[in-house]
Motif scaffolding. Structure first.
Motif, mmCIF file in Angstrom:
data_model
loop_
_atom_site.group_PDB
_atom_site.id
_atom_site.type_symbol
_atom_site.label_atom_id
_atom_site.label_comp_id
_atom_site.label_asym_id
_atom_site.label_seq_id
_atom_site.Cartn_x
_atom_site.Cartn_y
_atom_site.Cartn_z
ATOM 1 N N LYS A 116 -3.016 -58.443 -34.391
ATOM 2 C CA LYS A 116 -2.993 -59.568 -35.318
ATOM 3 C C LYS A 116 -3.145 -59.002 -36.724
ATOM 4 C CE LYS A 116 -5.688 -63.748 -35.171
ATOM 5 N NZ LYS A 116 -6.695 -64.446 -34.383
ATOM 6 N N ARG A 117 -2.375 -59.508 -37.645
ATOM 7 C CA ARG A 117 -2.504 -59.000 -39.010
ATOM 8 C C ARG A 117 -2.380 -60.139 -40.015
ATOM 9 N NH1 ARG A 117 0.997 -53.944 -41.049
ATOM 10 N NH2 ARG A 117 0.311 -53.178 -39.021
ATOM 11 N N THR A 118 -3.186 -60.031 -41.065
ATOM 12 C CA THR A 118 -3.104 -61.009 -42.146
ATOM 13 C C THR A 118 -2.173 -60.469 -43.226
ATOM 14 O OG1 THR A 118 -5.349 -61.740 -41.682
ATOM 15 C CG2 THR A 118 -4.451 -62.334 -43.832
ATOM 16 N N ILE A 119 -1.148 -61.218 -43.511
ATOM 17 C CA ILE A 119 -0.189 -60.828 -44.552
ATOM 18 C C ILE A 119 -0.125 -61.955 -45.565
ATOM 19 C CG2 ILE A 119 2.203 -60.184 -45.059
ATOM 20 C CD1 ILE A 119 2.407 -59.208 -42.097
ATOM 21 N N ASP A 120 -0.403 -61.653 -46.814
ATOM 22 C CA ASP A 120 -0.418 -62.656 -47.880
ATOM 23 C C ASP A 120 -1.246 -63.885 -47.485
ATOM 24 O OD1 ASP A 120 1.176 -61.002 -49.399
ATOM 25 O OD2 ASP A 120 3.043 -61.961 -48.770
ATOM 26 N N GLY A 121 -2.374 -63.625 -46.847
ATOM 27 C CA GLY A 121 -3.335 -64.703 -46.579
ATOM 28 C C GLY A 121 -3.074 -65.499 -45.312
ATOM 29 N N ARG A 122 -2.004 -65.178 -44.559
ATOM 30 C CA ARG A 122 -1.742 -65.907 -43.317
ATOM 31 C C ARG A 122 -1.754 -64.935 -42.140
ATOM 32 N NH1 ARG A 122 3.412 -69.899 -41.844
ATOM 33 N NH2 ARG A 122 2.460 -70.762 -39.976
ATOM 34 N N GLU A 123 -2.259 -65.411 -41.007
ATOM 35 C CA GLU A 123 -2.340 -64.549 -39.824
ATOM 36 C C GLU A 123 -1.033 -64.563 -39.029
ATOM 37 O OE1 GLU A 123 -6.752 -64.092 -38.144
ATOM 38 O OE2 GLU A 123 -5.958 -66.136 -37.924
#
Lengths: 208, 240
Positions: free
Chosen positions: B138-145
């Motif tokens: 799981k990764r957060t990119i620009d504030g979204r998961e």
């Protein structure tokens, strides 16, 4: 007098702005199409169809022209067909303005559970998770509580989630309610003859 | 060395399925029974292969389409998005005879698209906060998961198209298209069951839905059952 199924569909249809791209879930949400003026909105079906029309006339059913519920449908002038990757890119990419979906549970923070009953037969996920997390706005149309009075509008979903914090409005036979960031259902309107006390009893989270 | 794009037209289903062996991963186009390659589906049963991993949105319904594979013990695992009322799959999943991997429909489609496009994995918002995220990065990119989902390739894709030329350029019909063109890109060998077979040049290049580059074998099958799953209609108003 609570809303009938037809009232609920009509009320949900009133949420559809002119010129919107809309995906209607299987079941009650499908009925919304009956309350849209001709040419008002463009219906998207995730199996690869935009510009979906009503059921065909008897004798004109085409087994190769179906909706996501595998029912025979028609395509309106201006409609288009496309493959599944394209169809879900439309959904995931935020190109579908609104999804009106059925629900088993909705939490006061907008979590949606609509794909599986704990301990029940697994029917599968289908397009539910993509629609719930991808469409720009999600409205749930559902019965307010189970036949035994068990809450379906809850503080926290106990059924497996479809997506977290996605539902912005819930339409039930008792009225219209908005999940909020602080975990309450905001009462937008009550169905004719329904009082707030009745709704509070049948709702598993505070009303505001 | 010969390229794979000479002489694609086969004169029988059996010849079109040459090399499809037990234990392979096979994608089969269709949304339920809509758009199934009916003759190729029958042909795989006739071949007598076993232990296939079947990738398809539904794996049949009402005892038809890919449900015939389940009944014929052709399949050991199904990767699908929706079982619905497919009792042939429900019963075999419950008994443990067939393993079932359920994937969100859009993720299933994109995993195939990625496989065909040389993308080994991708991040998607679908399934975050649900059972689908189990065991996935799981990764957060620009504030979204987002969840990391892997590409899904196959040994064979068995698809159906409305009009196919002898190079394998093809056009689909209505919602029979669904997963078929992306499956064609994801498989090492793509076999097309053509309602109509035409000469090269008969389809205008601008009207091709899927380039023949993704197609390796073509078999002409003019007749199909095309069963209804749910035949819904409305009454014609008087005088229309």
């Amino acid at each position: 007098m609570a809303y009938s199924k037809e009232d609920m569909a009509r009320r949900a249809a009133a949420e559809i702005p002119a010129g919107a791209i809309v995906n209607l879930g299987i079941g009650l949400p499908t009925l919304c199409a009956d309350y849209l003026p001709e040419g008002h909105a463009f219906l998207h079906s995730e199996n690869g169809l935009l510009g979906m029309g009503p059921f065909p006339f008897e004798g004109e059913e085409d087994p190769q022209l179906i909706n996501a519920g595998k029912q025979t449908v028609t395509v309106l002038p201006g409609g288009s067909t496309f493959d599944s990757a394209q169809s879900f890119a439309m959904i995931r990419g935020g190109h579908v303005d609104l999804a009106i979906l059925g629900a088993m549970q909705v939490s006061a923070r907008g979590d949606l559970a609509n794909w599986a009953v704990p301990g029940g037969k697994i029917m599968g996920i289908g397009g539910a998770m993509d629609l719930a997390s991808g469409c720009r706005r999600v409205i749930a149309v559902m019965q307010h509580a189970t036949k035994d009075g068990e809450h379906k509008l809850v503080a926290t979903c106990t059924y497996p989630l479809t997506a977290a914090r996605v539902v912005s409005r819930v339409i039930t036979e008792l009225g219209v309610f908005d999940p909020t960031a602080d975990g309450c259902f905001k009462v937008i309107e009550l169905a004719p003859g329904v009082d707030r006390e009745t709704v509070a009893k049948l709702t598993g989270a505070p009303l505001v | 060395m010969t390229g794979r794009h000479h002489h694609k037209v086969r004169d029988s289903v059996a010849a079109a399925l040459d090399g499809l062996e037990s234990g392979m991963t096979v994608m089969v186009g269709g949304f339920g029974l809509c758009g199934n390659a009916e003759a190729l589906i029958r042909g795989v049963i006739d071949k007598g292969v076993k232990d296939l991993t079947l990738v398809s949105n539904n794996a049949g319904n009402l005892g038809k389409g890919l449900a015939t594979w389940l009944r014929a013990d052709v399949v050991k695992k199904v990767i699908c998005s929706y079982l619905g009322t497919n009792e042939d799959l429900h019963s075999r999943m419950a008994s443990g005879a067939i393993a079932v991997e359920v994937t969100p429909q859009g993720t299933l489609a994109e995993r195939m698209r990625a496989a065909g496009a040389g993308i080994p994995a991708f991040f998607t918002p679908t399934g975050v906060g649900t059972v689908v995220e189990q065991g996935k990065e799981k990764r957060t990119i620009d504030g979204r998961e987002y969840l990391l989902e892997r590409a899904l390739p196959a040994d064979f894709a068995l698809i159906r198209a409305r009009t196919v030329d002898t190079f394998g350029n093809l056009r689909f019909y209505r919602t029979a298209r669904n997963f078929s063109p992306i499956m064609a890109t994801a498989a090492r060998t793509t076999v097309v069951e053509a309602d109509r077979l035409v000469d090269v040049g008969a389809i205008d290049p601008d009207d091709v839905h899927l380039s023949g580059l993704y197609v390796h074998r073509v078999v002409h099958v003019p007749e199909h059952e095309d069963p209804f799953e749910y035949k819904t209609s409305r009454k014609r108003p008087e005088g229309k």
